[in-house]
Design a protein around this motif. Structure first.
Motif, mmCIF file in Angstrom:
data_model
loop_
_atom_site.group_PDB
_atom_site.id
_atom_site.type_symbol
_atom_site.label_atom_id
_atom_site.label_comp_id
_atom_site.label_asym_id
_atom_site.label_seq_id
_atom_site.Cartn_x
_atom_site.Cartn_y
_atom_site.Cartn_z
ATOM 1 N N MET A 37 -4.784 6.531 -1.991
ATOM 2 C CA MET A 37 -4.205 5.278 -1.556
ATOM 3 C C MET A 37 -3.924 4.455 -2.811
ATOM 4 O O MET A 37 -4.816 4.225 -3.630
ATOM 5 C CB MET A 37 -5.129 4.535 -0.609
ATOM 6 C CG MET A 37 -4.394 3.514 0.213
ATOM 7 S SD MET A 37 -5.156 3.269 1.807
ATOM 8 C CE MET A 37 -6.124 1.836 1.445
ATOM 9 N N MET B 81 -9.078 6.081 9.267
ATOM 10 C CA MET B 81 -8.997 6.367 7.845
ATOM 11 C C MET B 81 -10.274 5.873 7.202
ATOM 12 O O MET B 81 -10.786 4.821 7.563
ATOM 13 C CB MET B 81 -7.795 5.631 7.266
ATOM 14 C CG MET B 81 -7.380 6.080 5.903
ATOM 15 S SD MET B 81 -5.784 5.362 5.490
ATOM 16 C CE MET B 81 -6.241 3.692 5.150
ATOM 17 N N ARG C 282 -4.961 -0.548 -8.121
ATOM 18 C CA ARG C 282 -6.150 0.234 -7.788
ATOM 19 C C ARG C 282 -5.716 1.507 -7.066
ATOM 20 O O ARG C 282 -4.721 1.512 -6.332
ATOM 21 C CB ARG C 282 -7.032 -0.604 -6.864
ATOM 22 C CG ARG C 282 -8.486 -0.230 -6.900
ATOM 23 C CD ARG C 282 -9.355 -1.301 -6.247
ATOM 24 N NE ARG C 282 -9.158 -1.379 -4.820
ATOM 25 C CZ ARG C 282 -8.724 -2.465 -4.178
ATOM 26 N NH1 ARG C 282 -8.432 -3.558 -4.848
ATOM 27 N NH2 ARG C 282 -8.584 -2.452 -2.882
ATOM 28 N N SER D 125 -7.535 10.528 6.215
ATOM 29 C CA SER D 125 -7.179 10.210 7.601
ATOM 30 C C SER D 125 -7.719 11.321 8.490
ATOM 31 O O SER D 125 -7.658 12.491 8.125
ATOM 32 C CB SER D 125 -5.665 10.147 7.787
ATOM 33 O OG SER D 125 -5.104 9.163 6.960
ATOM 34 N N TYR E 183 0.326 12.175 -2.765
ATOM 35 C CA TYR E 183 -0.110 13.499 -2.296
ATOM 36 C C TYR E 183 0.017 14.508 -3.431
ATOM 37 O O TYR E 183 0.897 14.390 -4.278
ATOM 38 C CB TYR E 183 0.762 13.962 -1.122
ATOM 39 C CG TYR E 183 0.768 13.039 0.069
ATOM 40 C CD1 TYR E 183 -0.395 12.794 0.790
ATOM 41 C CD2 TYR E 183 1.938 12.406 0.485
ATOM 42 C CE1 TYR E 183 -0.389 11.948 1.889
ATOM 43 C CE2 TYR E 183 1.957 11.562 1.589
ATOM 44 C CZ TYR E 183 0.783 11.338 2.287
ATOM 45 O OH TYR E 183 0.795 10.503 3.371
ATOM 46 N N GLY F 157 -4.179 13.695 6.117
ATOM 47 C CA GLY F 157 -5.465 14.222 5.650
ATOM 48 C C GLY F 157 -5.928 13.434 4.438
ATOM 49 O O GLY F 157 -5.824 12.210 4.401
ATOM 50 N N LEU G 169 -2.880 1.029 -4.262
ATOM 51 C CA LEU G 169 -2.869 -0.366 -3.821
ATOM 52 C C LEU G 169 -2.292 -1.278 -4.874
ATOM 53 O O LEU G 169 -2.580 -1.130 -6.065
ATOM 54 C CB LEU G 169 -4.297 -0.801 -3.479
ATOM 55 C CG LEU G 169 -4.894 -0.012 -2.317
ATOM 56 C CD1 LEU G 169 -6.197 0.635 -2.734
ATOM 57 C CD2 LEU G 169 -5.105 -0.906 -1.128
ATOM 58 N N ALA H 123 -2.556 15.749 1.476
ATOM 59 C CA ALA H 123 -1.302 15.895 2.220
ATOM 60 C C ALA H 123 -1.297 14.924 3.388
ATOM 61 O O ALA H 123 -2.355 14.430 3.794
ATOM 62 C CB ALA H 123 -1.165 17.334 2.713
ATOM 63 N N VAL I 61 1.054 5.648 -1.036
ATOM 64 C CA VAL I 61 0.182 6.806 -0.890
ATOM 65 C C VAL I 61 0.677 7.909 -1.818
ATOM 66 O O VAL I 61 1.876 8.004 -2.105
ATOM 67 C CB VAL I 61 0.144 7.261 0.600
ATOM 68 C CG1 VAL I 61 1.507 7.750 1.058
ATOM 69 C CG2 VAL I 61 -0.917 8.302 0.851
ATOM 70 N N GLU J 240 -7.464 4.570 -4.622
ATOM 71 C CA GLU J 240 -8.674 4.987 -3.912
ATOM 72 C C GLU J 240 -8.436 6.324 -3.231
ATOM 73 O O GLU J 240 -7.315 6.659 -2.860
ATOM 74 C CB GLU J 240 -9.035 3.945 -2.839
ATOM 75 C CG GLU J 240 -9.423 2.590 -3.434
ATOM 76 C CD GLU J 240 -9.739 1.572 -2.342
ATOM 77 O OE1 GLU J 240 -9.797 1.949 -1.149
ATOM 78 O OE2 GLU J 240 -9.915 0.395 -2.688
ATOM 79 N N VAL K 123 0.853 -1.191 0.000
ATOM 80 C CA VAL K 123 0.000 0.000 0.000
ATOM 81 C C VAL K 123 0.887 1.238 0.000
ATOM 82 O O VAL K 123 1.683 1.431 0.911
ATOM 83 C CB VAL K 123 -0.910 0.036 1.248
ATOM 84 C CG1 VAL K 123 -1.891 1.191 1.144
ATOM 85 C CG2 VAL K 123 -1.653 -1.273 1.408
ATOM 86 N N HIS L 11 -5.760 11.722 0.965
ATOM 87 C CA HIS L 11 -4.658 11.146 0.200
ATOM 88 C C HIS L 11 -5.180 10.151 -0.822
ATOM 89 O O HIS L 11 -6.303 9.677 -0.713
ATOM 90 C CB HIS L 11 -3.631 10.484 1.128
ATOM 91 C CG HIS L 11 -4.209 9.474 2.069
ATOM 92 N ND1 HIS L 11 -4.745 9.819 3.291
ATOM 93 C CD2 HIS L 11 -4.344 8.131 1.968
ATOM 94 C CE1 HIS L 11 -5.177 8.722 3.902
ATOM 95 N NE2 HIS L 11 -4.955 7.687 3.123
ATOM 96 N N HIS M 188 -8.857 8.470 0.002
ATOM 97 C CA HIS M 188 -9.035 8.236 1.432
ATOM 98 C C HIS M 188 -8.775 9.511 2.210
ATOM 99 O O HIS M 188 -8.125 10.431 1.733
ATOM 100 C CB HIS M 188 -8.068 7.149 1.927
ATOM 101 C CG HIS M 188 -8.546 5.769 1.623
ATOM 102 N ND1 HIS M 188 -8.957 4.903 2.591
ATOM 103 C CD2 HIS M 188 -8.690 5.112 0.445
ATOM 104 C CE1 HIS M 188 -9.331 3.762 2.031
ATOM 105 N NE2 HIS M 188 -9.178 3.859 0.733
#
Lengths: 350, 209
Positions: free
Chosen positions: A122, A98, A83, A89, A60, A118, A124, A115, A58, A85, A56, A120, A87
């Motif tokens: 994701m 999250m 994938r 946090s 930004y 906050g 995968l 950022a 991330v 997504e 996983v 983001h 998200h």
């Protein structure tokens, strides 16, 4: 070296629009010049280097809406991941959680930041190992049917271009001096220069829109992140402006010709006065960079580069410089280098 | 109404103190406990697979944060910031008082294979711990933290809701303070330096008691 940040123009230009929406009459995506119609820009897209084996990741970025209407980001895709997504946090009552987000609204003329801790993306199921400095394509999917191509750079979270450890101006200072008053005339003095001008030039060097320096700046600037660029430009802009060159003979015929061109232009030759846009601009706030107290030979070189087309990153300067004779250029350089800097706020350099 | 000079000076001092205090408060979310609380006994494994017990917290300062290794956003952000905090702290306190940074991974089945890579990416000295669920629970209670493992969603995303703060453990293995996000390096390091000096200078091992 790879550039660390996203090129706004390039990103917008390749923002592909799906036919049939508001741009139904546009004959295909090759009409890139209408990029303003893409209306969403993405700045500073990056992916932190993740531990090896982690499935996983991330992403930004900052999404900027230049249109007068809402834009809704519904999701994203990347050829490098199974994938993507959306998200968010959140930290509530000291506990972090999250959740998936269905869509993100970007208000008209507004911006939304993705950022750490906050919103983001994701990412995968990475399909290939991450490489520091590599660019990862991400396509944003909008409710309008538009797709926006984003190129995110992989870098370390503790990148020195981030946060409190930002001292990029030390790199610039190698040539431009820490006080922004360079010793060598081939490097322009940056002290007191307009921050917006410095930023634009660095971006132009970085992104290939200016290269009249033998490639040195492209090499130096490829390493600077947008956020850091803003701070670095602000740093040099905040410095006391350089003093005028006292070694030049003032009030001689050449100097007076330069002064006349600067203040009045030459109507017969079709040359507008420099101070229409520069320095103590007659039009109020200067649009162009400060020229006063700059190195004479740097100014002369730039004017010649505009004239020959070696430098092109301005709408007006190539046209104006085309009308300048060699004598005009030397006269202007001499006058401007000896001319004290007067800032818009009225402060003058000694 | 006429105030004496002393009153005016006093007011000025109070006003200045309020300004300084609020400026510091705005940037450091740190809480010092009135009464240091010994952590509970636990036996976990470190990221190299060696046993790690609460006893091993003794003899040095530690910062313990809670998380899981498929946490892409908050946990790496915290680890990266704590690395910077410790780097800053290195300028403020003696090397033997620098805290260890310990990542308590609460999803053992999933975390164990990734743990070493995950924590040492941020600093080679960082320590990852995980283990049996009941032992994790003991460790969590000792640092006043919670972790709720959620069922994977339809797409198989694992998610844990967990305490965002990092626990500050003194060399007697007692919970003495917590630091909270955003863990800005300079002010957080200053907060920890003050705390460490205060405990280090206190004659009584009971600290402020």
């Amino acid at each position: 070296m790879t550039g660390r940040c996203l090129d706004l123009l390039r990103c917008s230009a390749i923002a592909s629009m799906l036919a049939g929406v508001a741009f139904g009459s546009v004959p295909g995506p090759e009409l890139d010049v209408s990029w303003a119609g893409a209306s969403l820009d993405v700045e500073s897209a990056w992916i932190p280097l993740a531990p090896v084996g982690l499935k996983v990741h991330v992403g930004y970025m900052t999404i900027v809406n230049r249109a007068a209407t809402d834009k809704h980001v519904l999701g994203a895709d990347s050829p490098d991941y199974e994938r993507v997504e959306l998200h968010r946090s959140t930290i509530k009552d000291g506990v972090t959680s999250m959740e998936a987000v269905e869509e993100v609204r970007v208000p008209p003329h507004g911006r939304v930041e993705f950022a750490p801790t906050g919103l983001h993306f994701m990412l995968l199921g990475p399909k290939r190992p991450q490489a520091l400095g590599a660019r990862v394509p991400i396509v944003l999917l909008l409710s309008s049917g538009e797709k926006v191509d984003v190129s995110a750079i992989v870098r370390r979270r503790d990148d020195p271009a981030q946060g409190a450890h930002s001292h990029h101006w030390h790199i610039c200072a190698t040539c431009h001096s820490l006080d922004g008053i360079s010793a060598m005339a081939r490097f322009p003095k940056l002290a007191g220069q307009r921050a917006a001008y410095i930023e634009k030039q660095v971006r132009d060097f970085r992104d290939g829109r200016r290269n009249n320096d033998g490639g040195q700046m492209e090499a130096s600037a490829s390493d600077i992140a947008d956020a850091d660029l803003a701070r670095t430009a602000a740093y040099f802009a905040s410095l006391p402006p350089p003093p005028p060159d006292g070694t030049l003979q003032t009030n001689g015929p050449e100097w007076r010709r330069g002064a006349a061109l600067y203040q009045e232009g030459d109507e017969a030759a079709g040359i507008p006065p420099c101070n229409r846009c520069h320095d103590d601009a007659t039009s109020g706030q200067p649009q162009g960079p400060y020229l006063s107290s700059q190195h004479a030979s740097y100014l002369a070189k730039q004017l010649r580069d505009w004239r020959t087309g070696i430098r092109t990153n301005s709408g007006d300067m190539p046209k104006i410089a085309a009308k300048l004779s060699d004598q005009d250029i030397d006269a202007l350089a001499t006058f401007l280098a000896s001319y004290p800097r007067v800032h818009a706020n009225g402060t003058a350099a000694q | 109404m006429k105030r004496s000079r002393a009153q005016i000076v006093l007011l000025a001092i109070v006003a200045a103190a309020v300004v300084v205090a609020s400026a510091a408060m705005a940037r450091v979310n740190g809480t010092i406990f009135d009464r240091p609380e010994p952590v509970r006994a636990f036996t976990l494994d470190d990221h190299g697979g060696k046993p790690f017990t609460a006893e091993q917290l003794k003899g040095r300062w530690s910062l313990i944060l809670t998380g899981f290794t498929s946490c892409p956003d908050v946990c790496p952000f915290t680890l990266a910031n704590l690395e910077q905090v410790v780097a800053e702290l290195g300028l403020l306190v003696r090397p033997d008082r620098l805290p260890a940074v310990i990542f308590l991974a609460v999803y053992p089945d999933r975390d164990r294979p990734n743990l070493k890579e995950y924590v040492t990416q941020f600093h080679p000295d960082f320590i990852g711990l995980t283990g049996a669920l009941d032992q994790i629970e003991n460790a969590l209670k000792g640092i006043d933290a919670v972790a709720v493992r959620l069922k994977p969603d339809a797409r198989g995303n694992y998610q844990v809701n967990h305490t965002a703060a990092a626990a500050v453990i003194d060399p007697q293995a007692r919970l003495v303070a917590k630091i909270n996000p955003p863990f800005e390096p300079a002010p957080t390091a200053q907060f920890l330096a003050d705390l460490i000096r205060r405990y280090g200078n206190a004659r009584s091992p009971e600290g402020g008691r």
